[in-house]
Motif scaffolding. Structure first.
Motif, PDB file in Angstrom:
ATOM      1  N   CYS A  33     131.749  55.034 -13.454  1.00 34.35           N
ATOM      2  CA  CYS A  33     131.399  55.159 -12.044  1.00 34.35           C
ATOM      3  C   CYS A  33     129.898  55.006 -11.887  1.00 34.35           C
ATOM      4  O   CYS A  33     129.132  55.604 -12.624  1.00 34.35           O
ATOM      5  CB  CYS A  33     131.805  56.524 -11.491  1.00 34.35           C
ATOM      6  N   SER A  34     129.506  54.208 -10.923  1.00 37.30           N
ATOM      7  CA  SER A  34     128.090  54.101 -10.588  1.00 37.30           C
ATOM      8  C   SER A  34     128.002  53.905  -9.084  1.00 37.30           C
ATOM      9  O   SER A  34     128.954  53.467  -8.446  1.00 37.30           O
ATOM     10  CB  SER A  34     127.441  52.927 -11.325  1.00 37.30           C
ATOM     11  N   SER A  35     126.850  54.270  -8.512  1.00 36.05           N
ATOM     12  CA  SER A  35     126.739  54.148  -7.064  1.00 36.05           C
ATOM     13  C   SER A  35     125.309  53.925  -6.633  1.00 36.05           C
ATOM     14  O   SER A  35     124.363  54.213  -7.353  1.00 36.05           O
ATOM     15  CB  SER A  35     127.297  55.403  -6.390  1.00 36.05           C
ATOM     16  N   ASN A  36     125.178  53.404  -5.409  1.00 32.34           N
ATOM     17  CA  ASN A  36     123.898  53.182  -4.766  1.00 32.34           C
ATOM     18  C   ASN A  36     124.070  53.603  -3.316  1.00 32.34           C
ATOM     19  O   ASN A  36     124.803  52.973  -2.571  1.00 32.34           O
ATOM     20  CB  ASN A  36     123.506  51.704  -4.868  1.00 32.34           C
ATOM     21  N   GLY A  37     123.436  54.713  -2.917  1.00 35.58           N
ATOM     22  CA  GLY A  37     123.591  55.206  -1.554  1.00 35.58           C
ATOM     23  C   GLY A  37     124.932  55.862  -1.317  1.00 35.58           C
ATOM     24  O   GLY A  37     125.405  55.932  -0.190  1.00 35.58           O
ATOM     25  N   ALA A  38     125.558  56.335  -2.408  1.00 35.60           N
ATOM     26  CA  ALA A  38     126.876  56.965  -2.303  1.00 35.60           C
ATOM     27  C   ALA A  38     127.028  58.000  -3.406  1.00 35.60           C
ATOM     28  O   ALA A  38     126.387  57.915  -4.444  1.00 35.60           O
ATOM     29  CB  ALA A  38     127.972  55.910  -2.421  1.00 35.60           C
ATOM     30  N   ASP A  39     127.905  58.971  -3.152  1.00 38.12           N
ATOM     31  CA  ASP A  39     128.288  59.950  -4.167  1.00 38.12           C
ATOM     32  C   ASP A  39     129.762  59.744  -4.460  1.00 38.12           C
ATOM     33  O   ASP A  39     130.543  59.462  -3.552  1.00 38.12           O
ATOM     34  CB  ASP A  39     128.078  61.384  -3.666  1.00 38.12           C
ATOM     35  N   THR A  40     130.145  59.882  -5.722  1.00 34.26           N
ATOM     36  CA  THR A  40     131.541  59.711  -6.101  1.00 34.26           C
ATOM     37  C   THR A  40     132.067  60.969  -6.772  1.00 34.26           C
ATOM     38  O   THR A  40     131.330  61.697  -7.431  1.00 34.26           O
ATOM     39  CB  THR A  40     131.720  58.522  -7.073  1.00 34.26           C
ATOM     40  N   ASP A  41     133.349  61.219  -6.566  1.00 37.09           N
ATOM     41  CA  ASP A  41     134.059  62.305  -7.220  1.00 37.09           C
ATOM     42  C   ASP A  41     135.371  61.710  -7.701  1.00 37.09           C
ATOM     43  O   ASP A  41     136.263  61.437  -6.888  1.00 37.09           O
ATOM     44  CB  ASP A  41     134.290  63.464  -6.250  1.00 37.09           C
ATOM     45  N   CYS A  42     135.468  61.468  -9.010  1.00 40.44           N
ATOM     46  CA  CYS A  42     136.609  60.726  -9.540  1.00 40.44           C
ATOM     47  C   CYS A  42     137.458  61.539 -10.492  1.00 40.44           C
ATOM     48  O   CYS A  42     136.956  62.371 -11.249  1.00 40.44           O
ATOM     49  CB  CYS A  42     136.131  59.483 -10.283  1.00 40.44           C
ATOM     50  N   GLY A  43     138.761  61.249 -10.437  1.00 41.23           N
ATOM     51  CA  GLY A  43     139.723  61.727 -11.412  1.00 41.23           C
ATOM     52  C   GLY A  43     140.222  60.511 -12.171  1.00 41.23           C
ATOM     53  O   GLY A  43     139.608  59.447 -12.122  1.00 41.23           O
ATOM     54  N   LEU A  44     141.343  60.647 -12.844  1.00 39.00           N
ATOM     55  CA  LEU A  44     141.869  59.526 -13.618  1.00 39.00           C
ATOM     56  C   LEU A  44     142.393  58.397 -12.741  1.00 39.00           C
ATOM     57  O   LEU A  44     142.246  57.229 -13.071  1.00 39.00           O
ATOM     58  CB  LEU A  44     142.985  60.003 -14.548  1.00 39.00           C
ATOM     59  N   ASP A  45     143.012  58.731 -11.603  1.00 37.36           N
ATOM     60  CA  ASP A  45     143.662  57.709 -10.785  1.00 37.36           C
ATOM     61  C   ASP A  45     143.144  57.601  -9.360  1.00 37.36           C
ATOM     62  O   ASP A  45     143.681  56.835  -8.571  1.00 37.36           O
ATOM     63  CB  ASP A  45     145.170  57.963 -10.728  1.00 37.36           C
ATOM     64  N   ALA A  46     142.123  58.388  -9.003  1.00 34.32           N
ATOM     65  CA  ALA A  46     141.624  58.354  -7.632  1.00 34.32           C
ATOM     66  C   ALA A  46     140.170  58.794  -7.580  1.00 34.32           C
ATOM     67  O   ALA A  46     139.721  59.570  -8.419  1.00 34.32           O
ATOM     68  CB  ALA A  46     142.459  59.254  -6.731  1.00 34.32           C
ATOM     69  N   CYS A  47     139.459  58.279  -6.582  1.00 38.53           N
ATOM     70  CA  CYS A  47     138.067  58.656  -6.357  1.00 38.53           C
ATOM     71  C   CYS A  47     137.839  58.882  -4.873  1.00 38.53           C
ATOM     72  O   CYS A  47     138.407  58.177  -4.031  1.00 38.53           O
ATOM     73  CB  CYS A  47     137.108  57.550  -6.798  1.00 38.53           C
ATOM     74  N   THR A  48     136.995  59.847  -4.575  1.00 35.71           N
ATOM     75  CA  THR A  48     136.498  60.035  -3.221  1.00 35.71           C
ATOM     76  C   THR A  48     135.052  59.556  -3.230  1.00 35.71           C
ATOM     77  O   THR A  48     134.274  59.946  -4.097  1.00 35.71           O
ATOM     78  CB  THR A  48     136.569  61.523  -2.805  1.00 35.71           C
ATOM     79  N   ILE A  49     134.726  58.699  -2.272  1.00 40.38           N
ATOM     80  CA  ILE A  49     133.379  58.132  -2.194  1.00 40.38           C
ATOM     81  C   ILE A  49     132.759  58.555  -0.872  1.00 40.38           C
ATOM     82  O   ILE A  49     133.338  58.324   0.189  1.00 40.38           O
ATOM     83  CB  ILE A  49     133.395  56.595  -2.275  1.00 40.38           C
ATOM     84  N   SER A  50     131.589  59.170  -0.945  1.00 44.41           N
ATOM     85  CA  SER A  50     130.830  59.558   0.247  1.00 44.41           C
ATOM     86  C   SER A  50     129.662  58.600   0.380  1.00 44.41           C
ATOM     87  O   SER A  50     128.695  58.675  -0.381  1.00 44.41           O
ATOM     88  CB  SER A  50     130.323  60.998   0.111  1.00 44.41           C
ATOM     89  N   PHE A  51     129.769  57.661   1.334  1.00 42.76           N
ATOM     90  CA  PHE A  51     128.718  56.674   1.576  1.00 42.76           C
ATOM     91  C   PHE A  51     127.693  57.246   2.548  1.00 42.76           C
ATOM     92  O   PHE A  51     128.064  57.834   3.562  1.00 42.76           O
ATOM     93  CB  PHE A  51     129.294  55.404   2.212  1.00 42.76           C
ATOM     94  N   ASP A  52     126.419  57.062   2.254  1.00 41.57           N
ATOM     95  CA  ASP A  52     125.362  57.396   3.205  1.00 41.57           C
ATOM     96  C   ASP A  52     125.323  56.294   4.259  1.00 41.57           C
ATOM     97  O   ASP A  52     125.372  55.111   3.928  1.00 41.57           O
ATOM     98  CB  ASP A  52     124.007  57.479   2.504  1.00 41.57           C
ATOM     99  N   ARG A  53     125.250  56.693   5.529  1.00 48.25           N
ATOM    100  CA  ARG A  53     125.154  55.693   6.599  1.00 48.25           C
ATOM    101  C   ARG A  53     123.705  55.264   6.754  1.00 48.25           C
ATOM    102  O   ARG A  53     122.781  56.001   6.469  1.00 48.25           O
ATOM    103  CB  ARG A  53     125.670  56.268   7.904  1.00 48.25           C
TER     104      ARG A  53
END
Length: 121
Positions: A33-53
């Protein structure tokens, strides 16, 4: 004649090797997992992504890239696995590239989506 087997206890070298293997696996999962302007919270089969507006926000999760394209009121446009989707809060998840994508929330500061592997393929 009786055959006796000695109980094998792990040597310090074996314990260290096992610990290093576990750490390497954990690092490999986190490196996925990597991000730019976002935070991720991942499990094995799903991720929640919080994007900065207000910024160019993207994240690479579960082997695909997810980008926030735009947001207006309670509708957002995201790109997941190279395909654009328009999502609204409460809408049933949309399928794209073997993933289910849904919009969790929209605020003035953030857009939160959930990307999950499609259990049916």
């Amino acid at each position: 004649m009786t055959n006796r087997r000695a109980a094998l206890t792990p040597t310090p070298a074996r314990r260290a090797a096992g610990m290093l293997a576990g750490l390497a696996l954990g690092a490999a999962l986190l490196a996925g997992c990597s991000s730019n302007g976002a935070d991720t919270d991942c499990g094995l089969d799903a991720c929640t992504i919080s994007f900065d507006r207000g910024v160019e926000a993207s994240a690479t999760i579960l082997g695909v890239e997810a980008k926030l394209v735009g947001a207006q009121d309670d509708q957002v446009t995201v790109e997941v696995a190279g395909e654009q989707l328009s999502l609204t809060v409460g809408q049933q998840a949309s399928e794209v590239g073997g993933f289910q994508v849904s919009l969790d929330s929209v605020t003035d500061q953030q857009v939160v989506i959930r990307v999950a592997r499609n259990p049916n393929g």
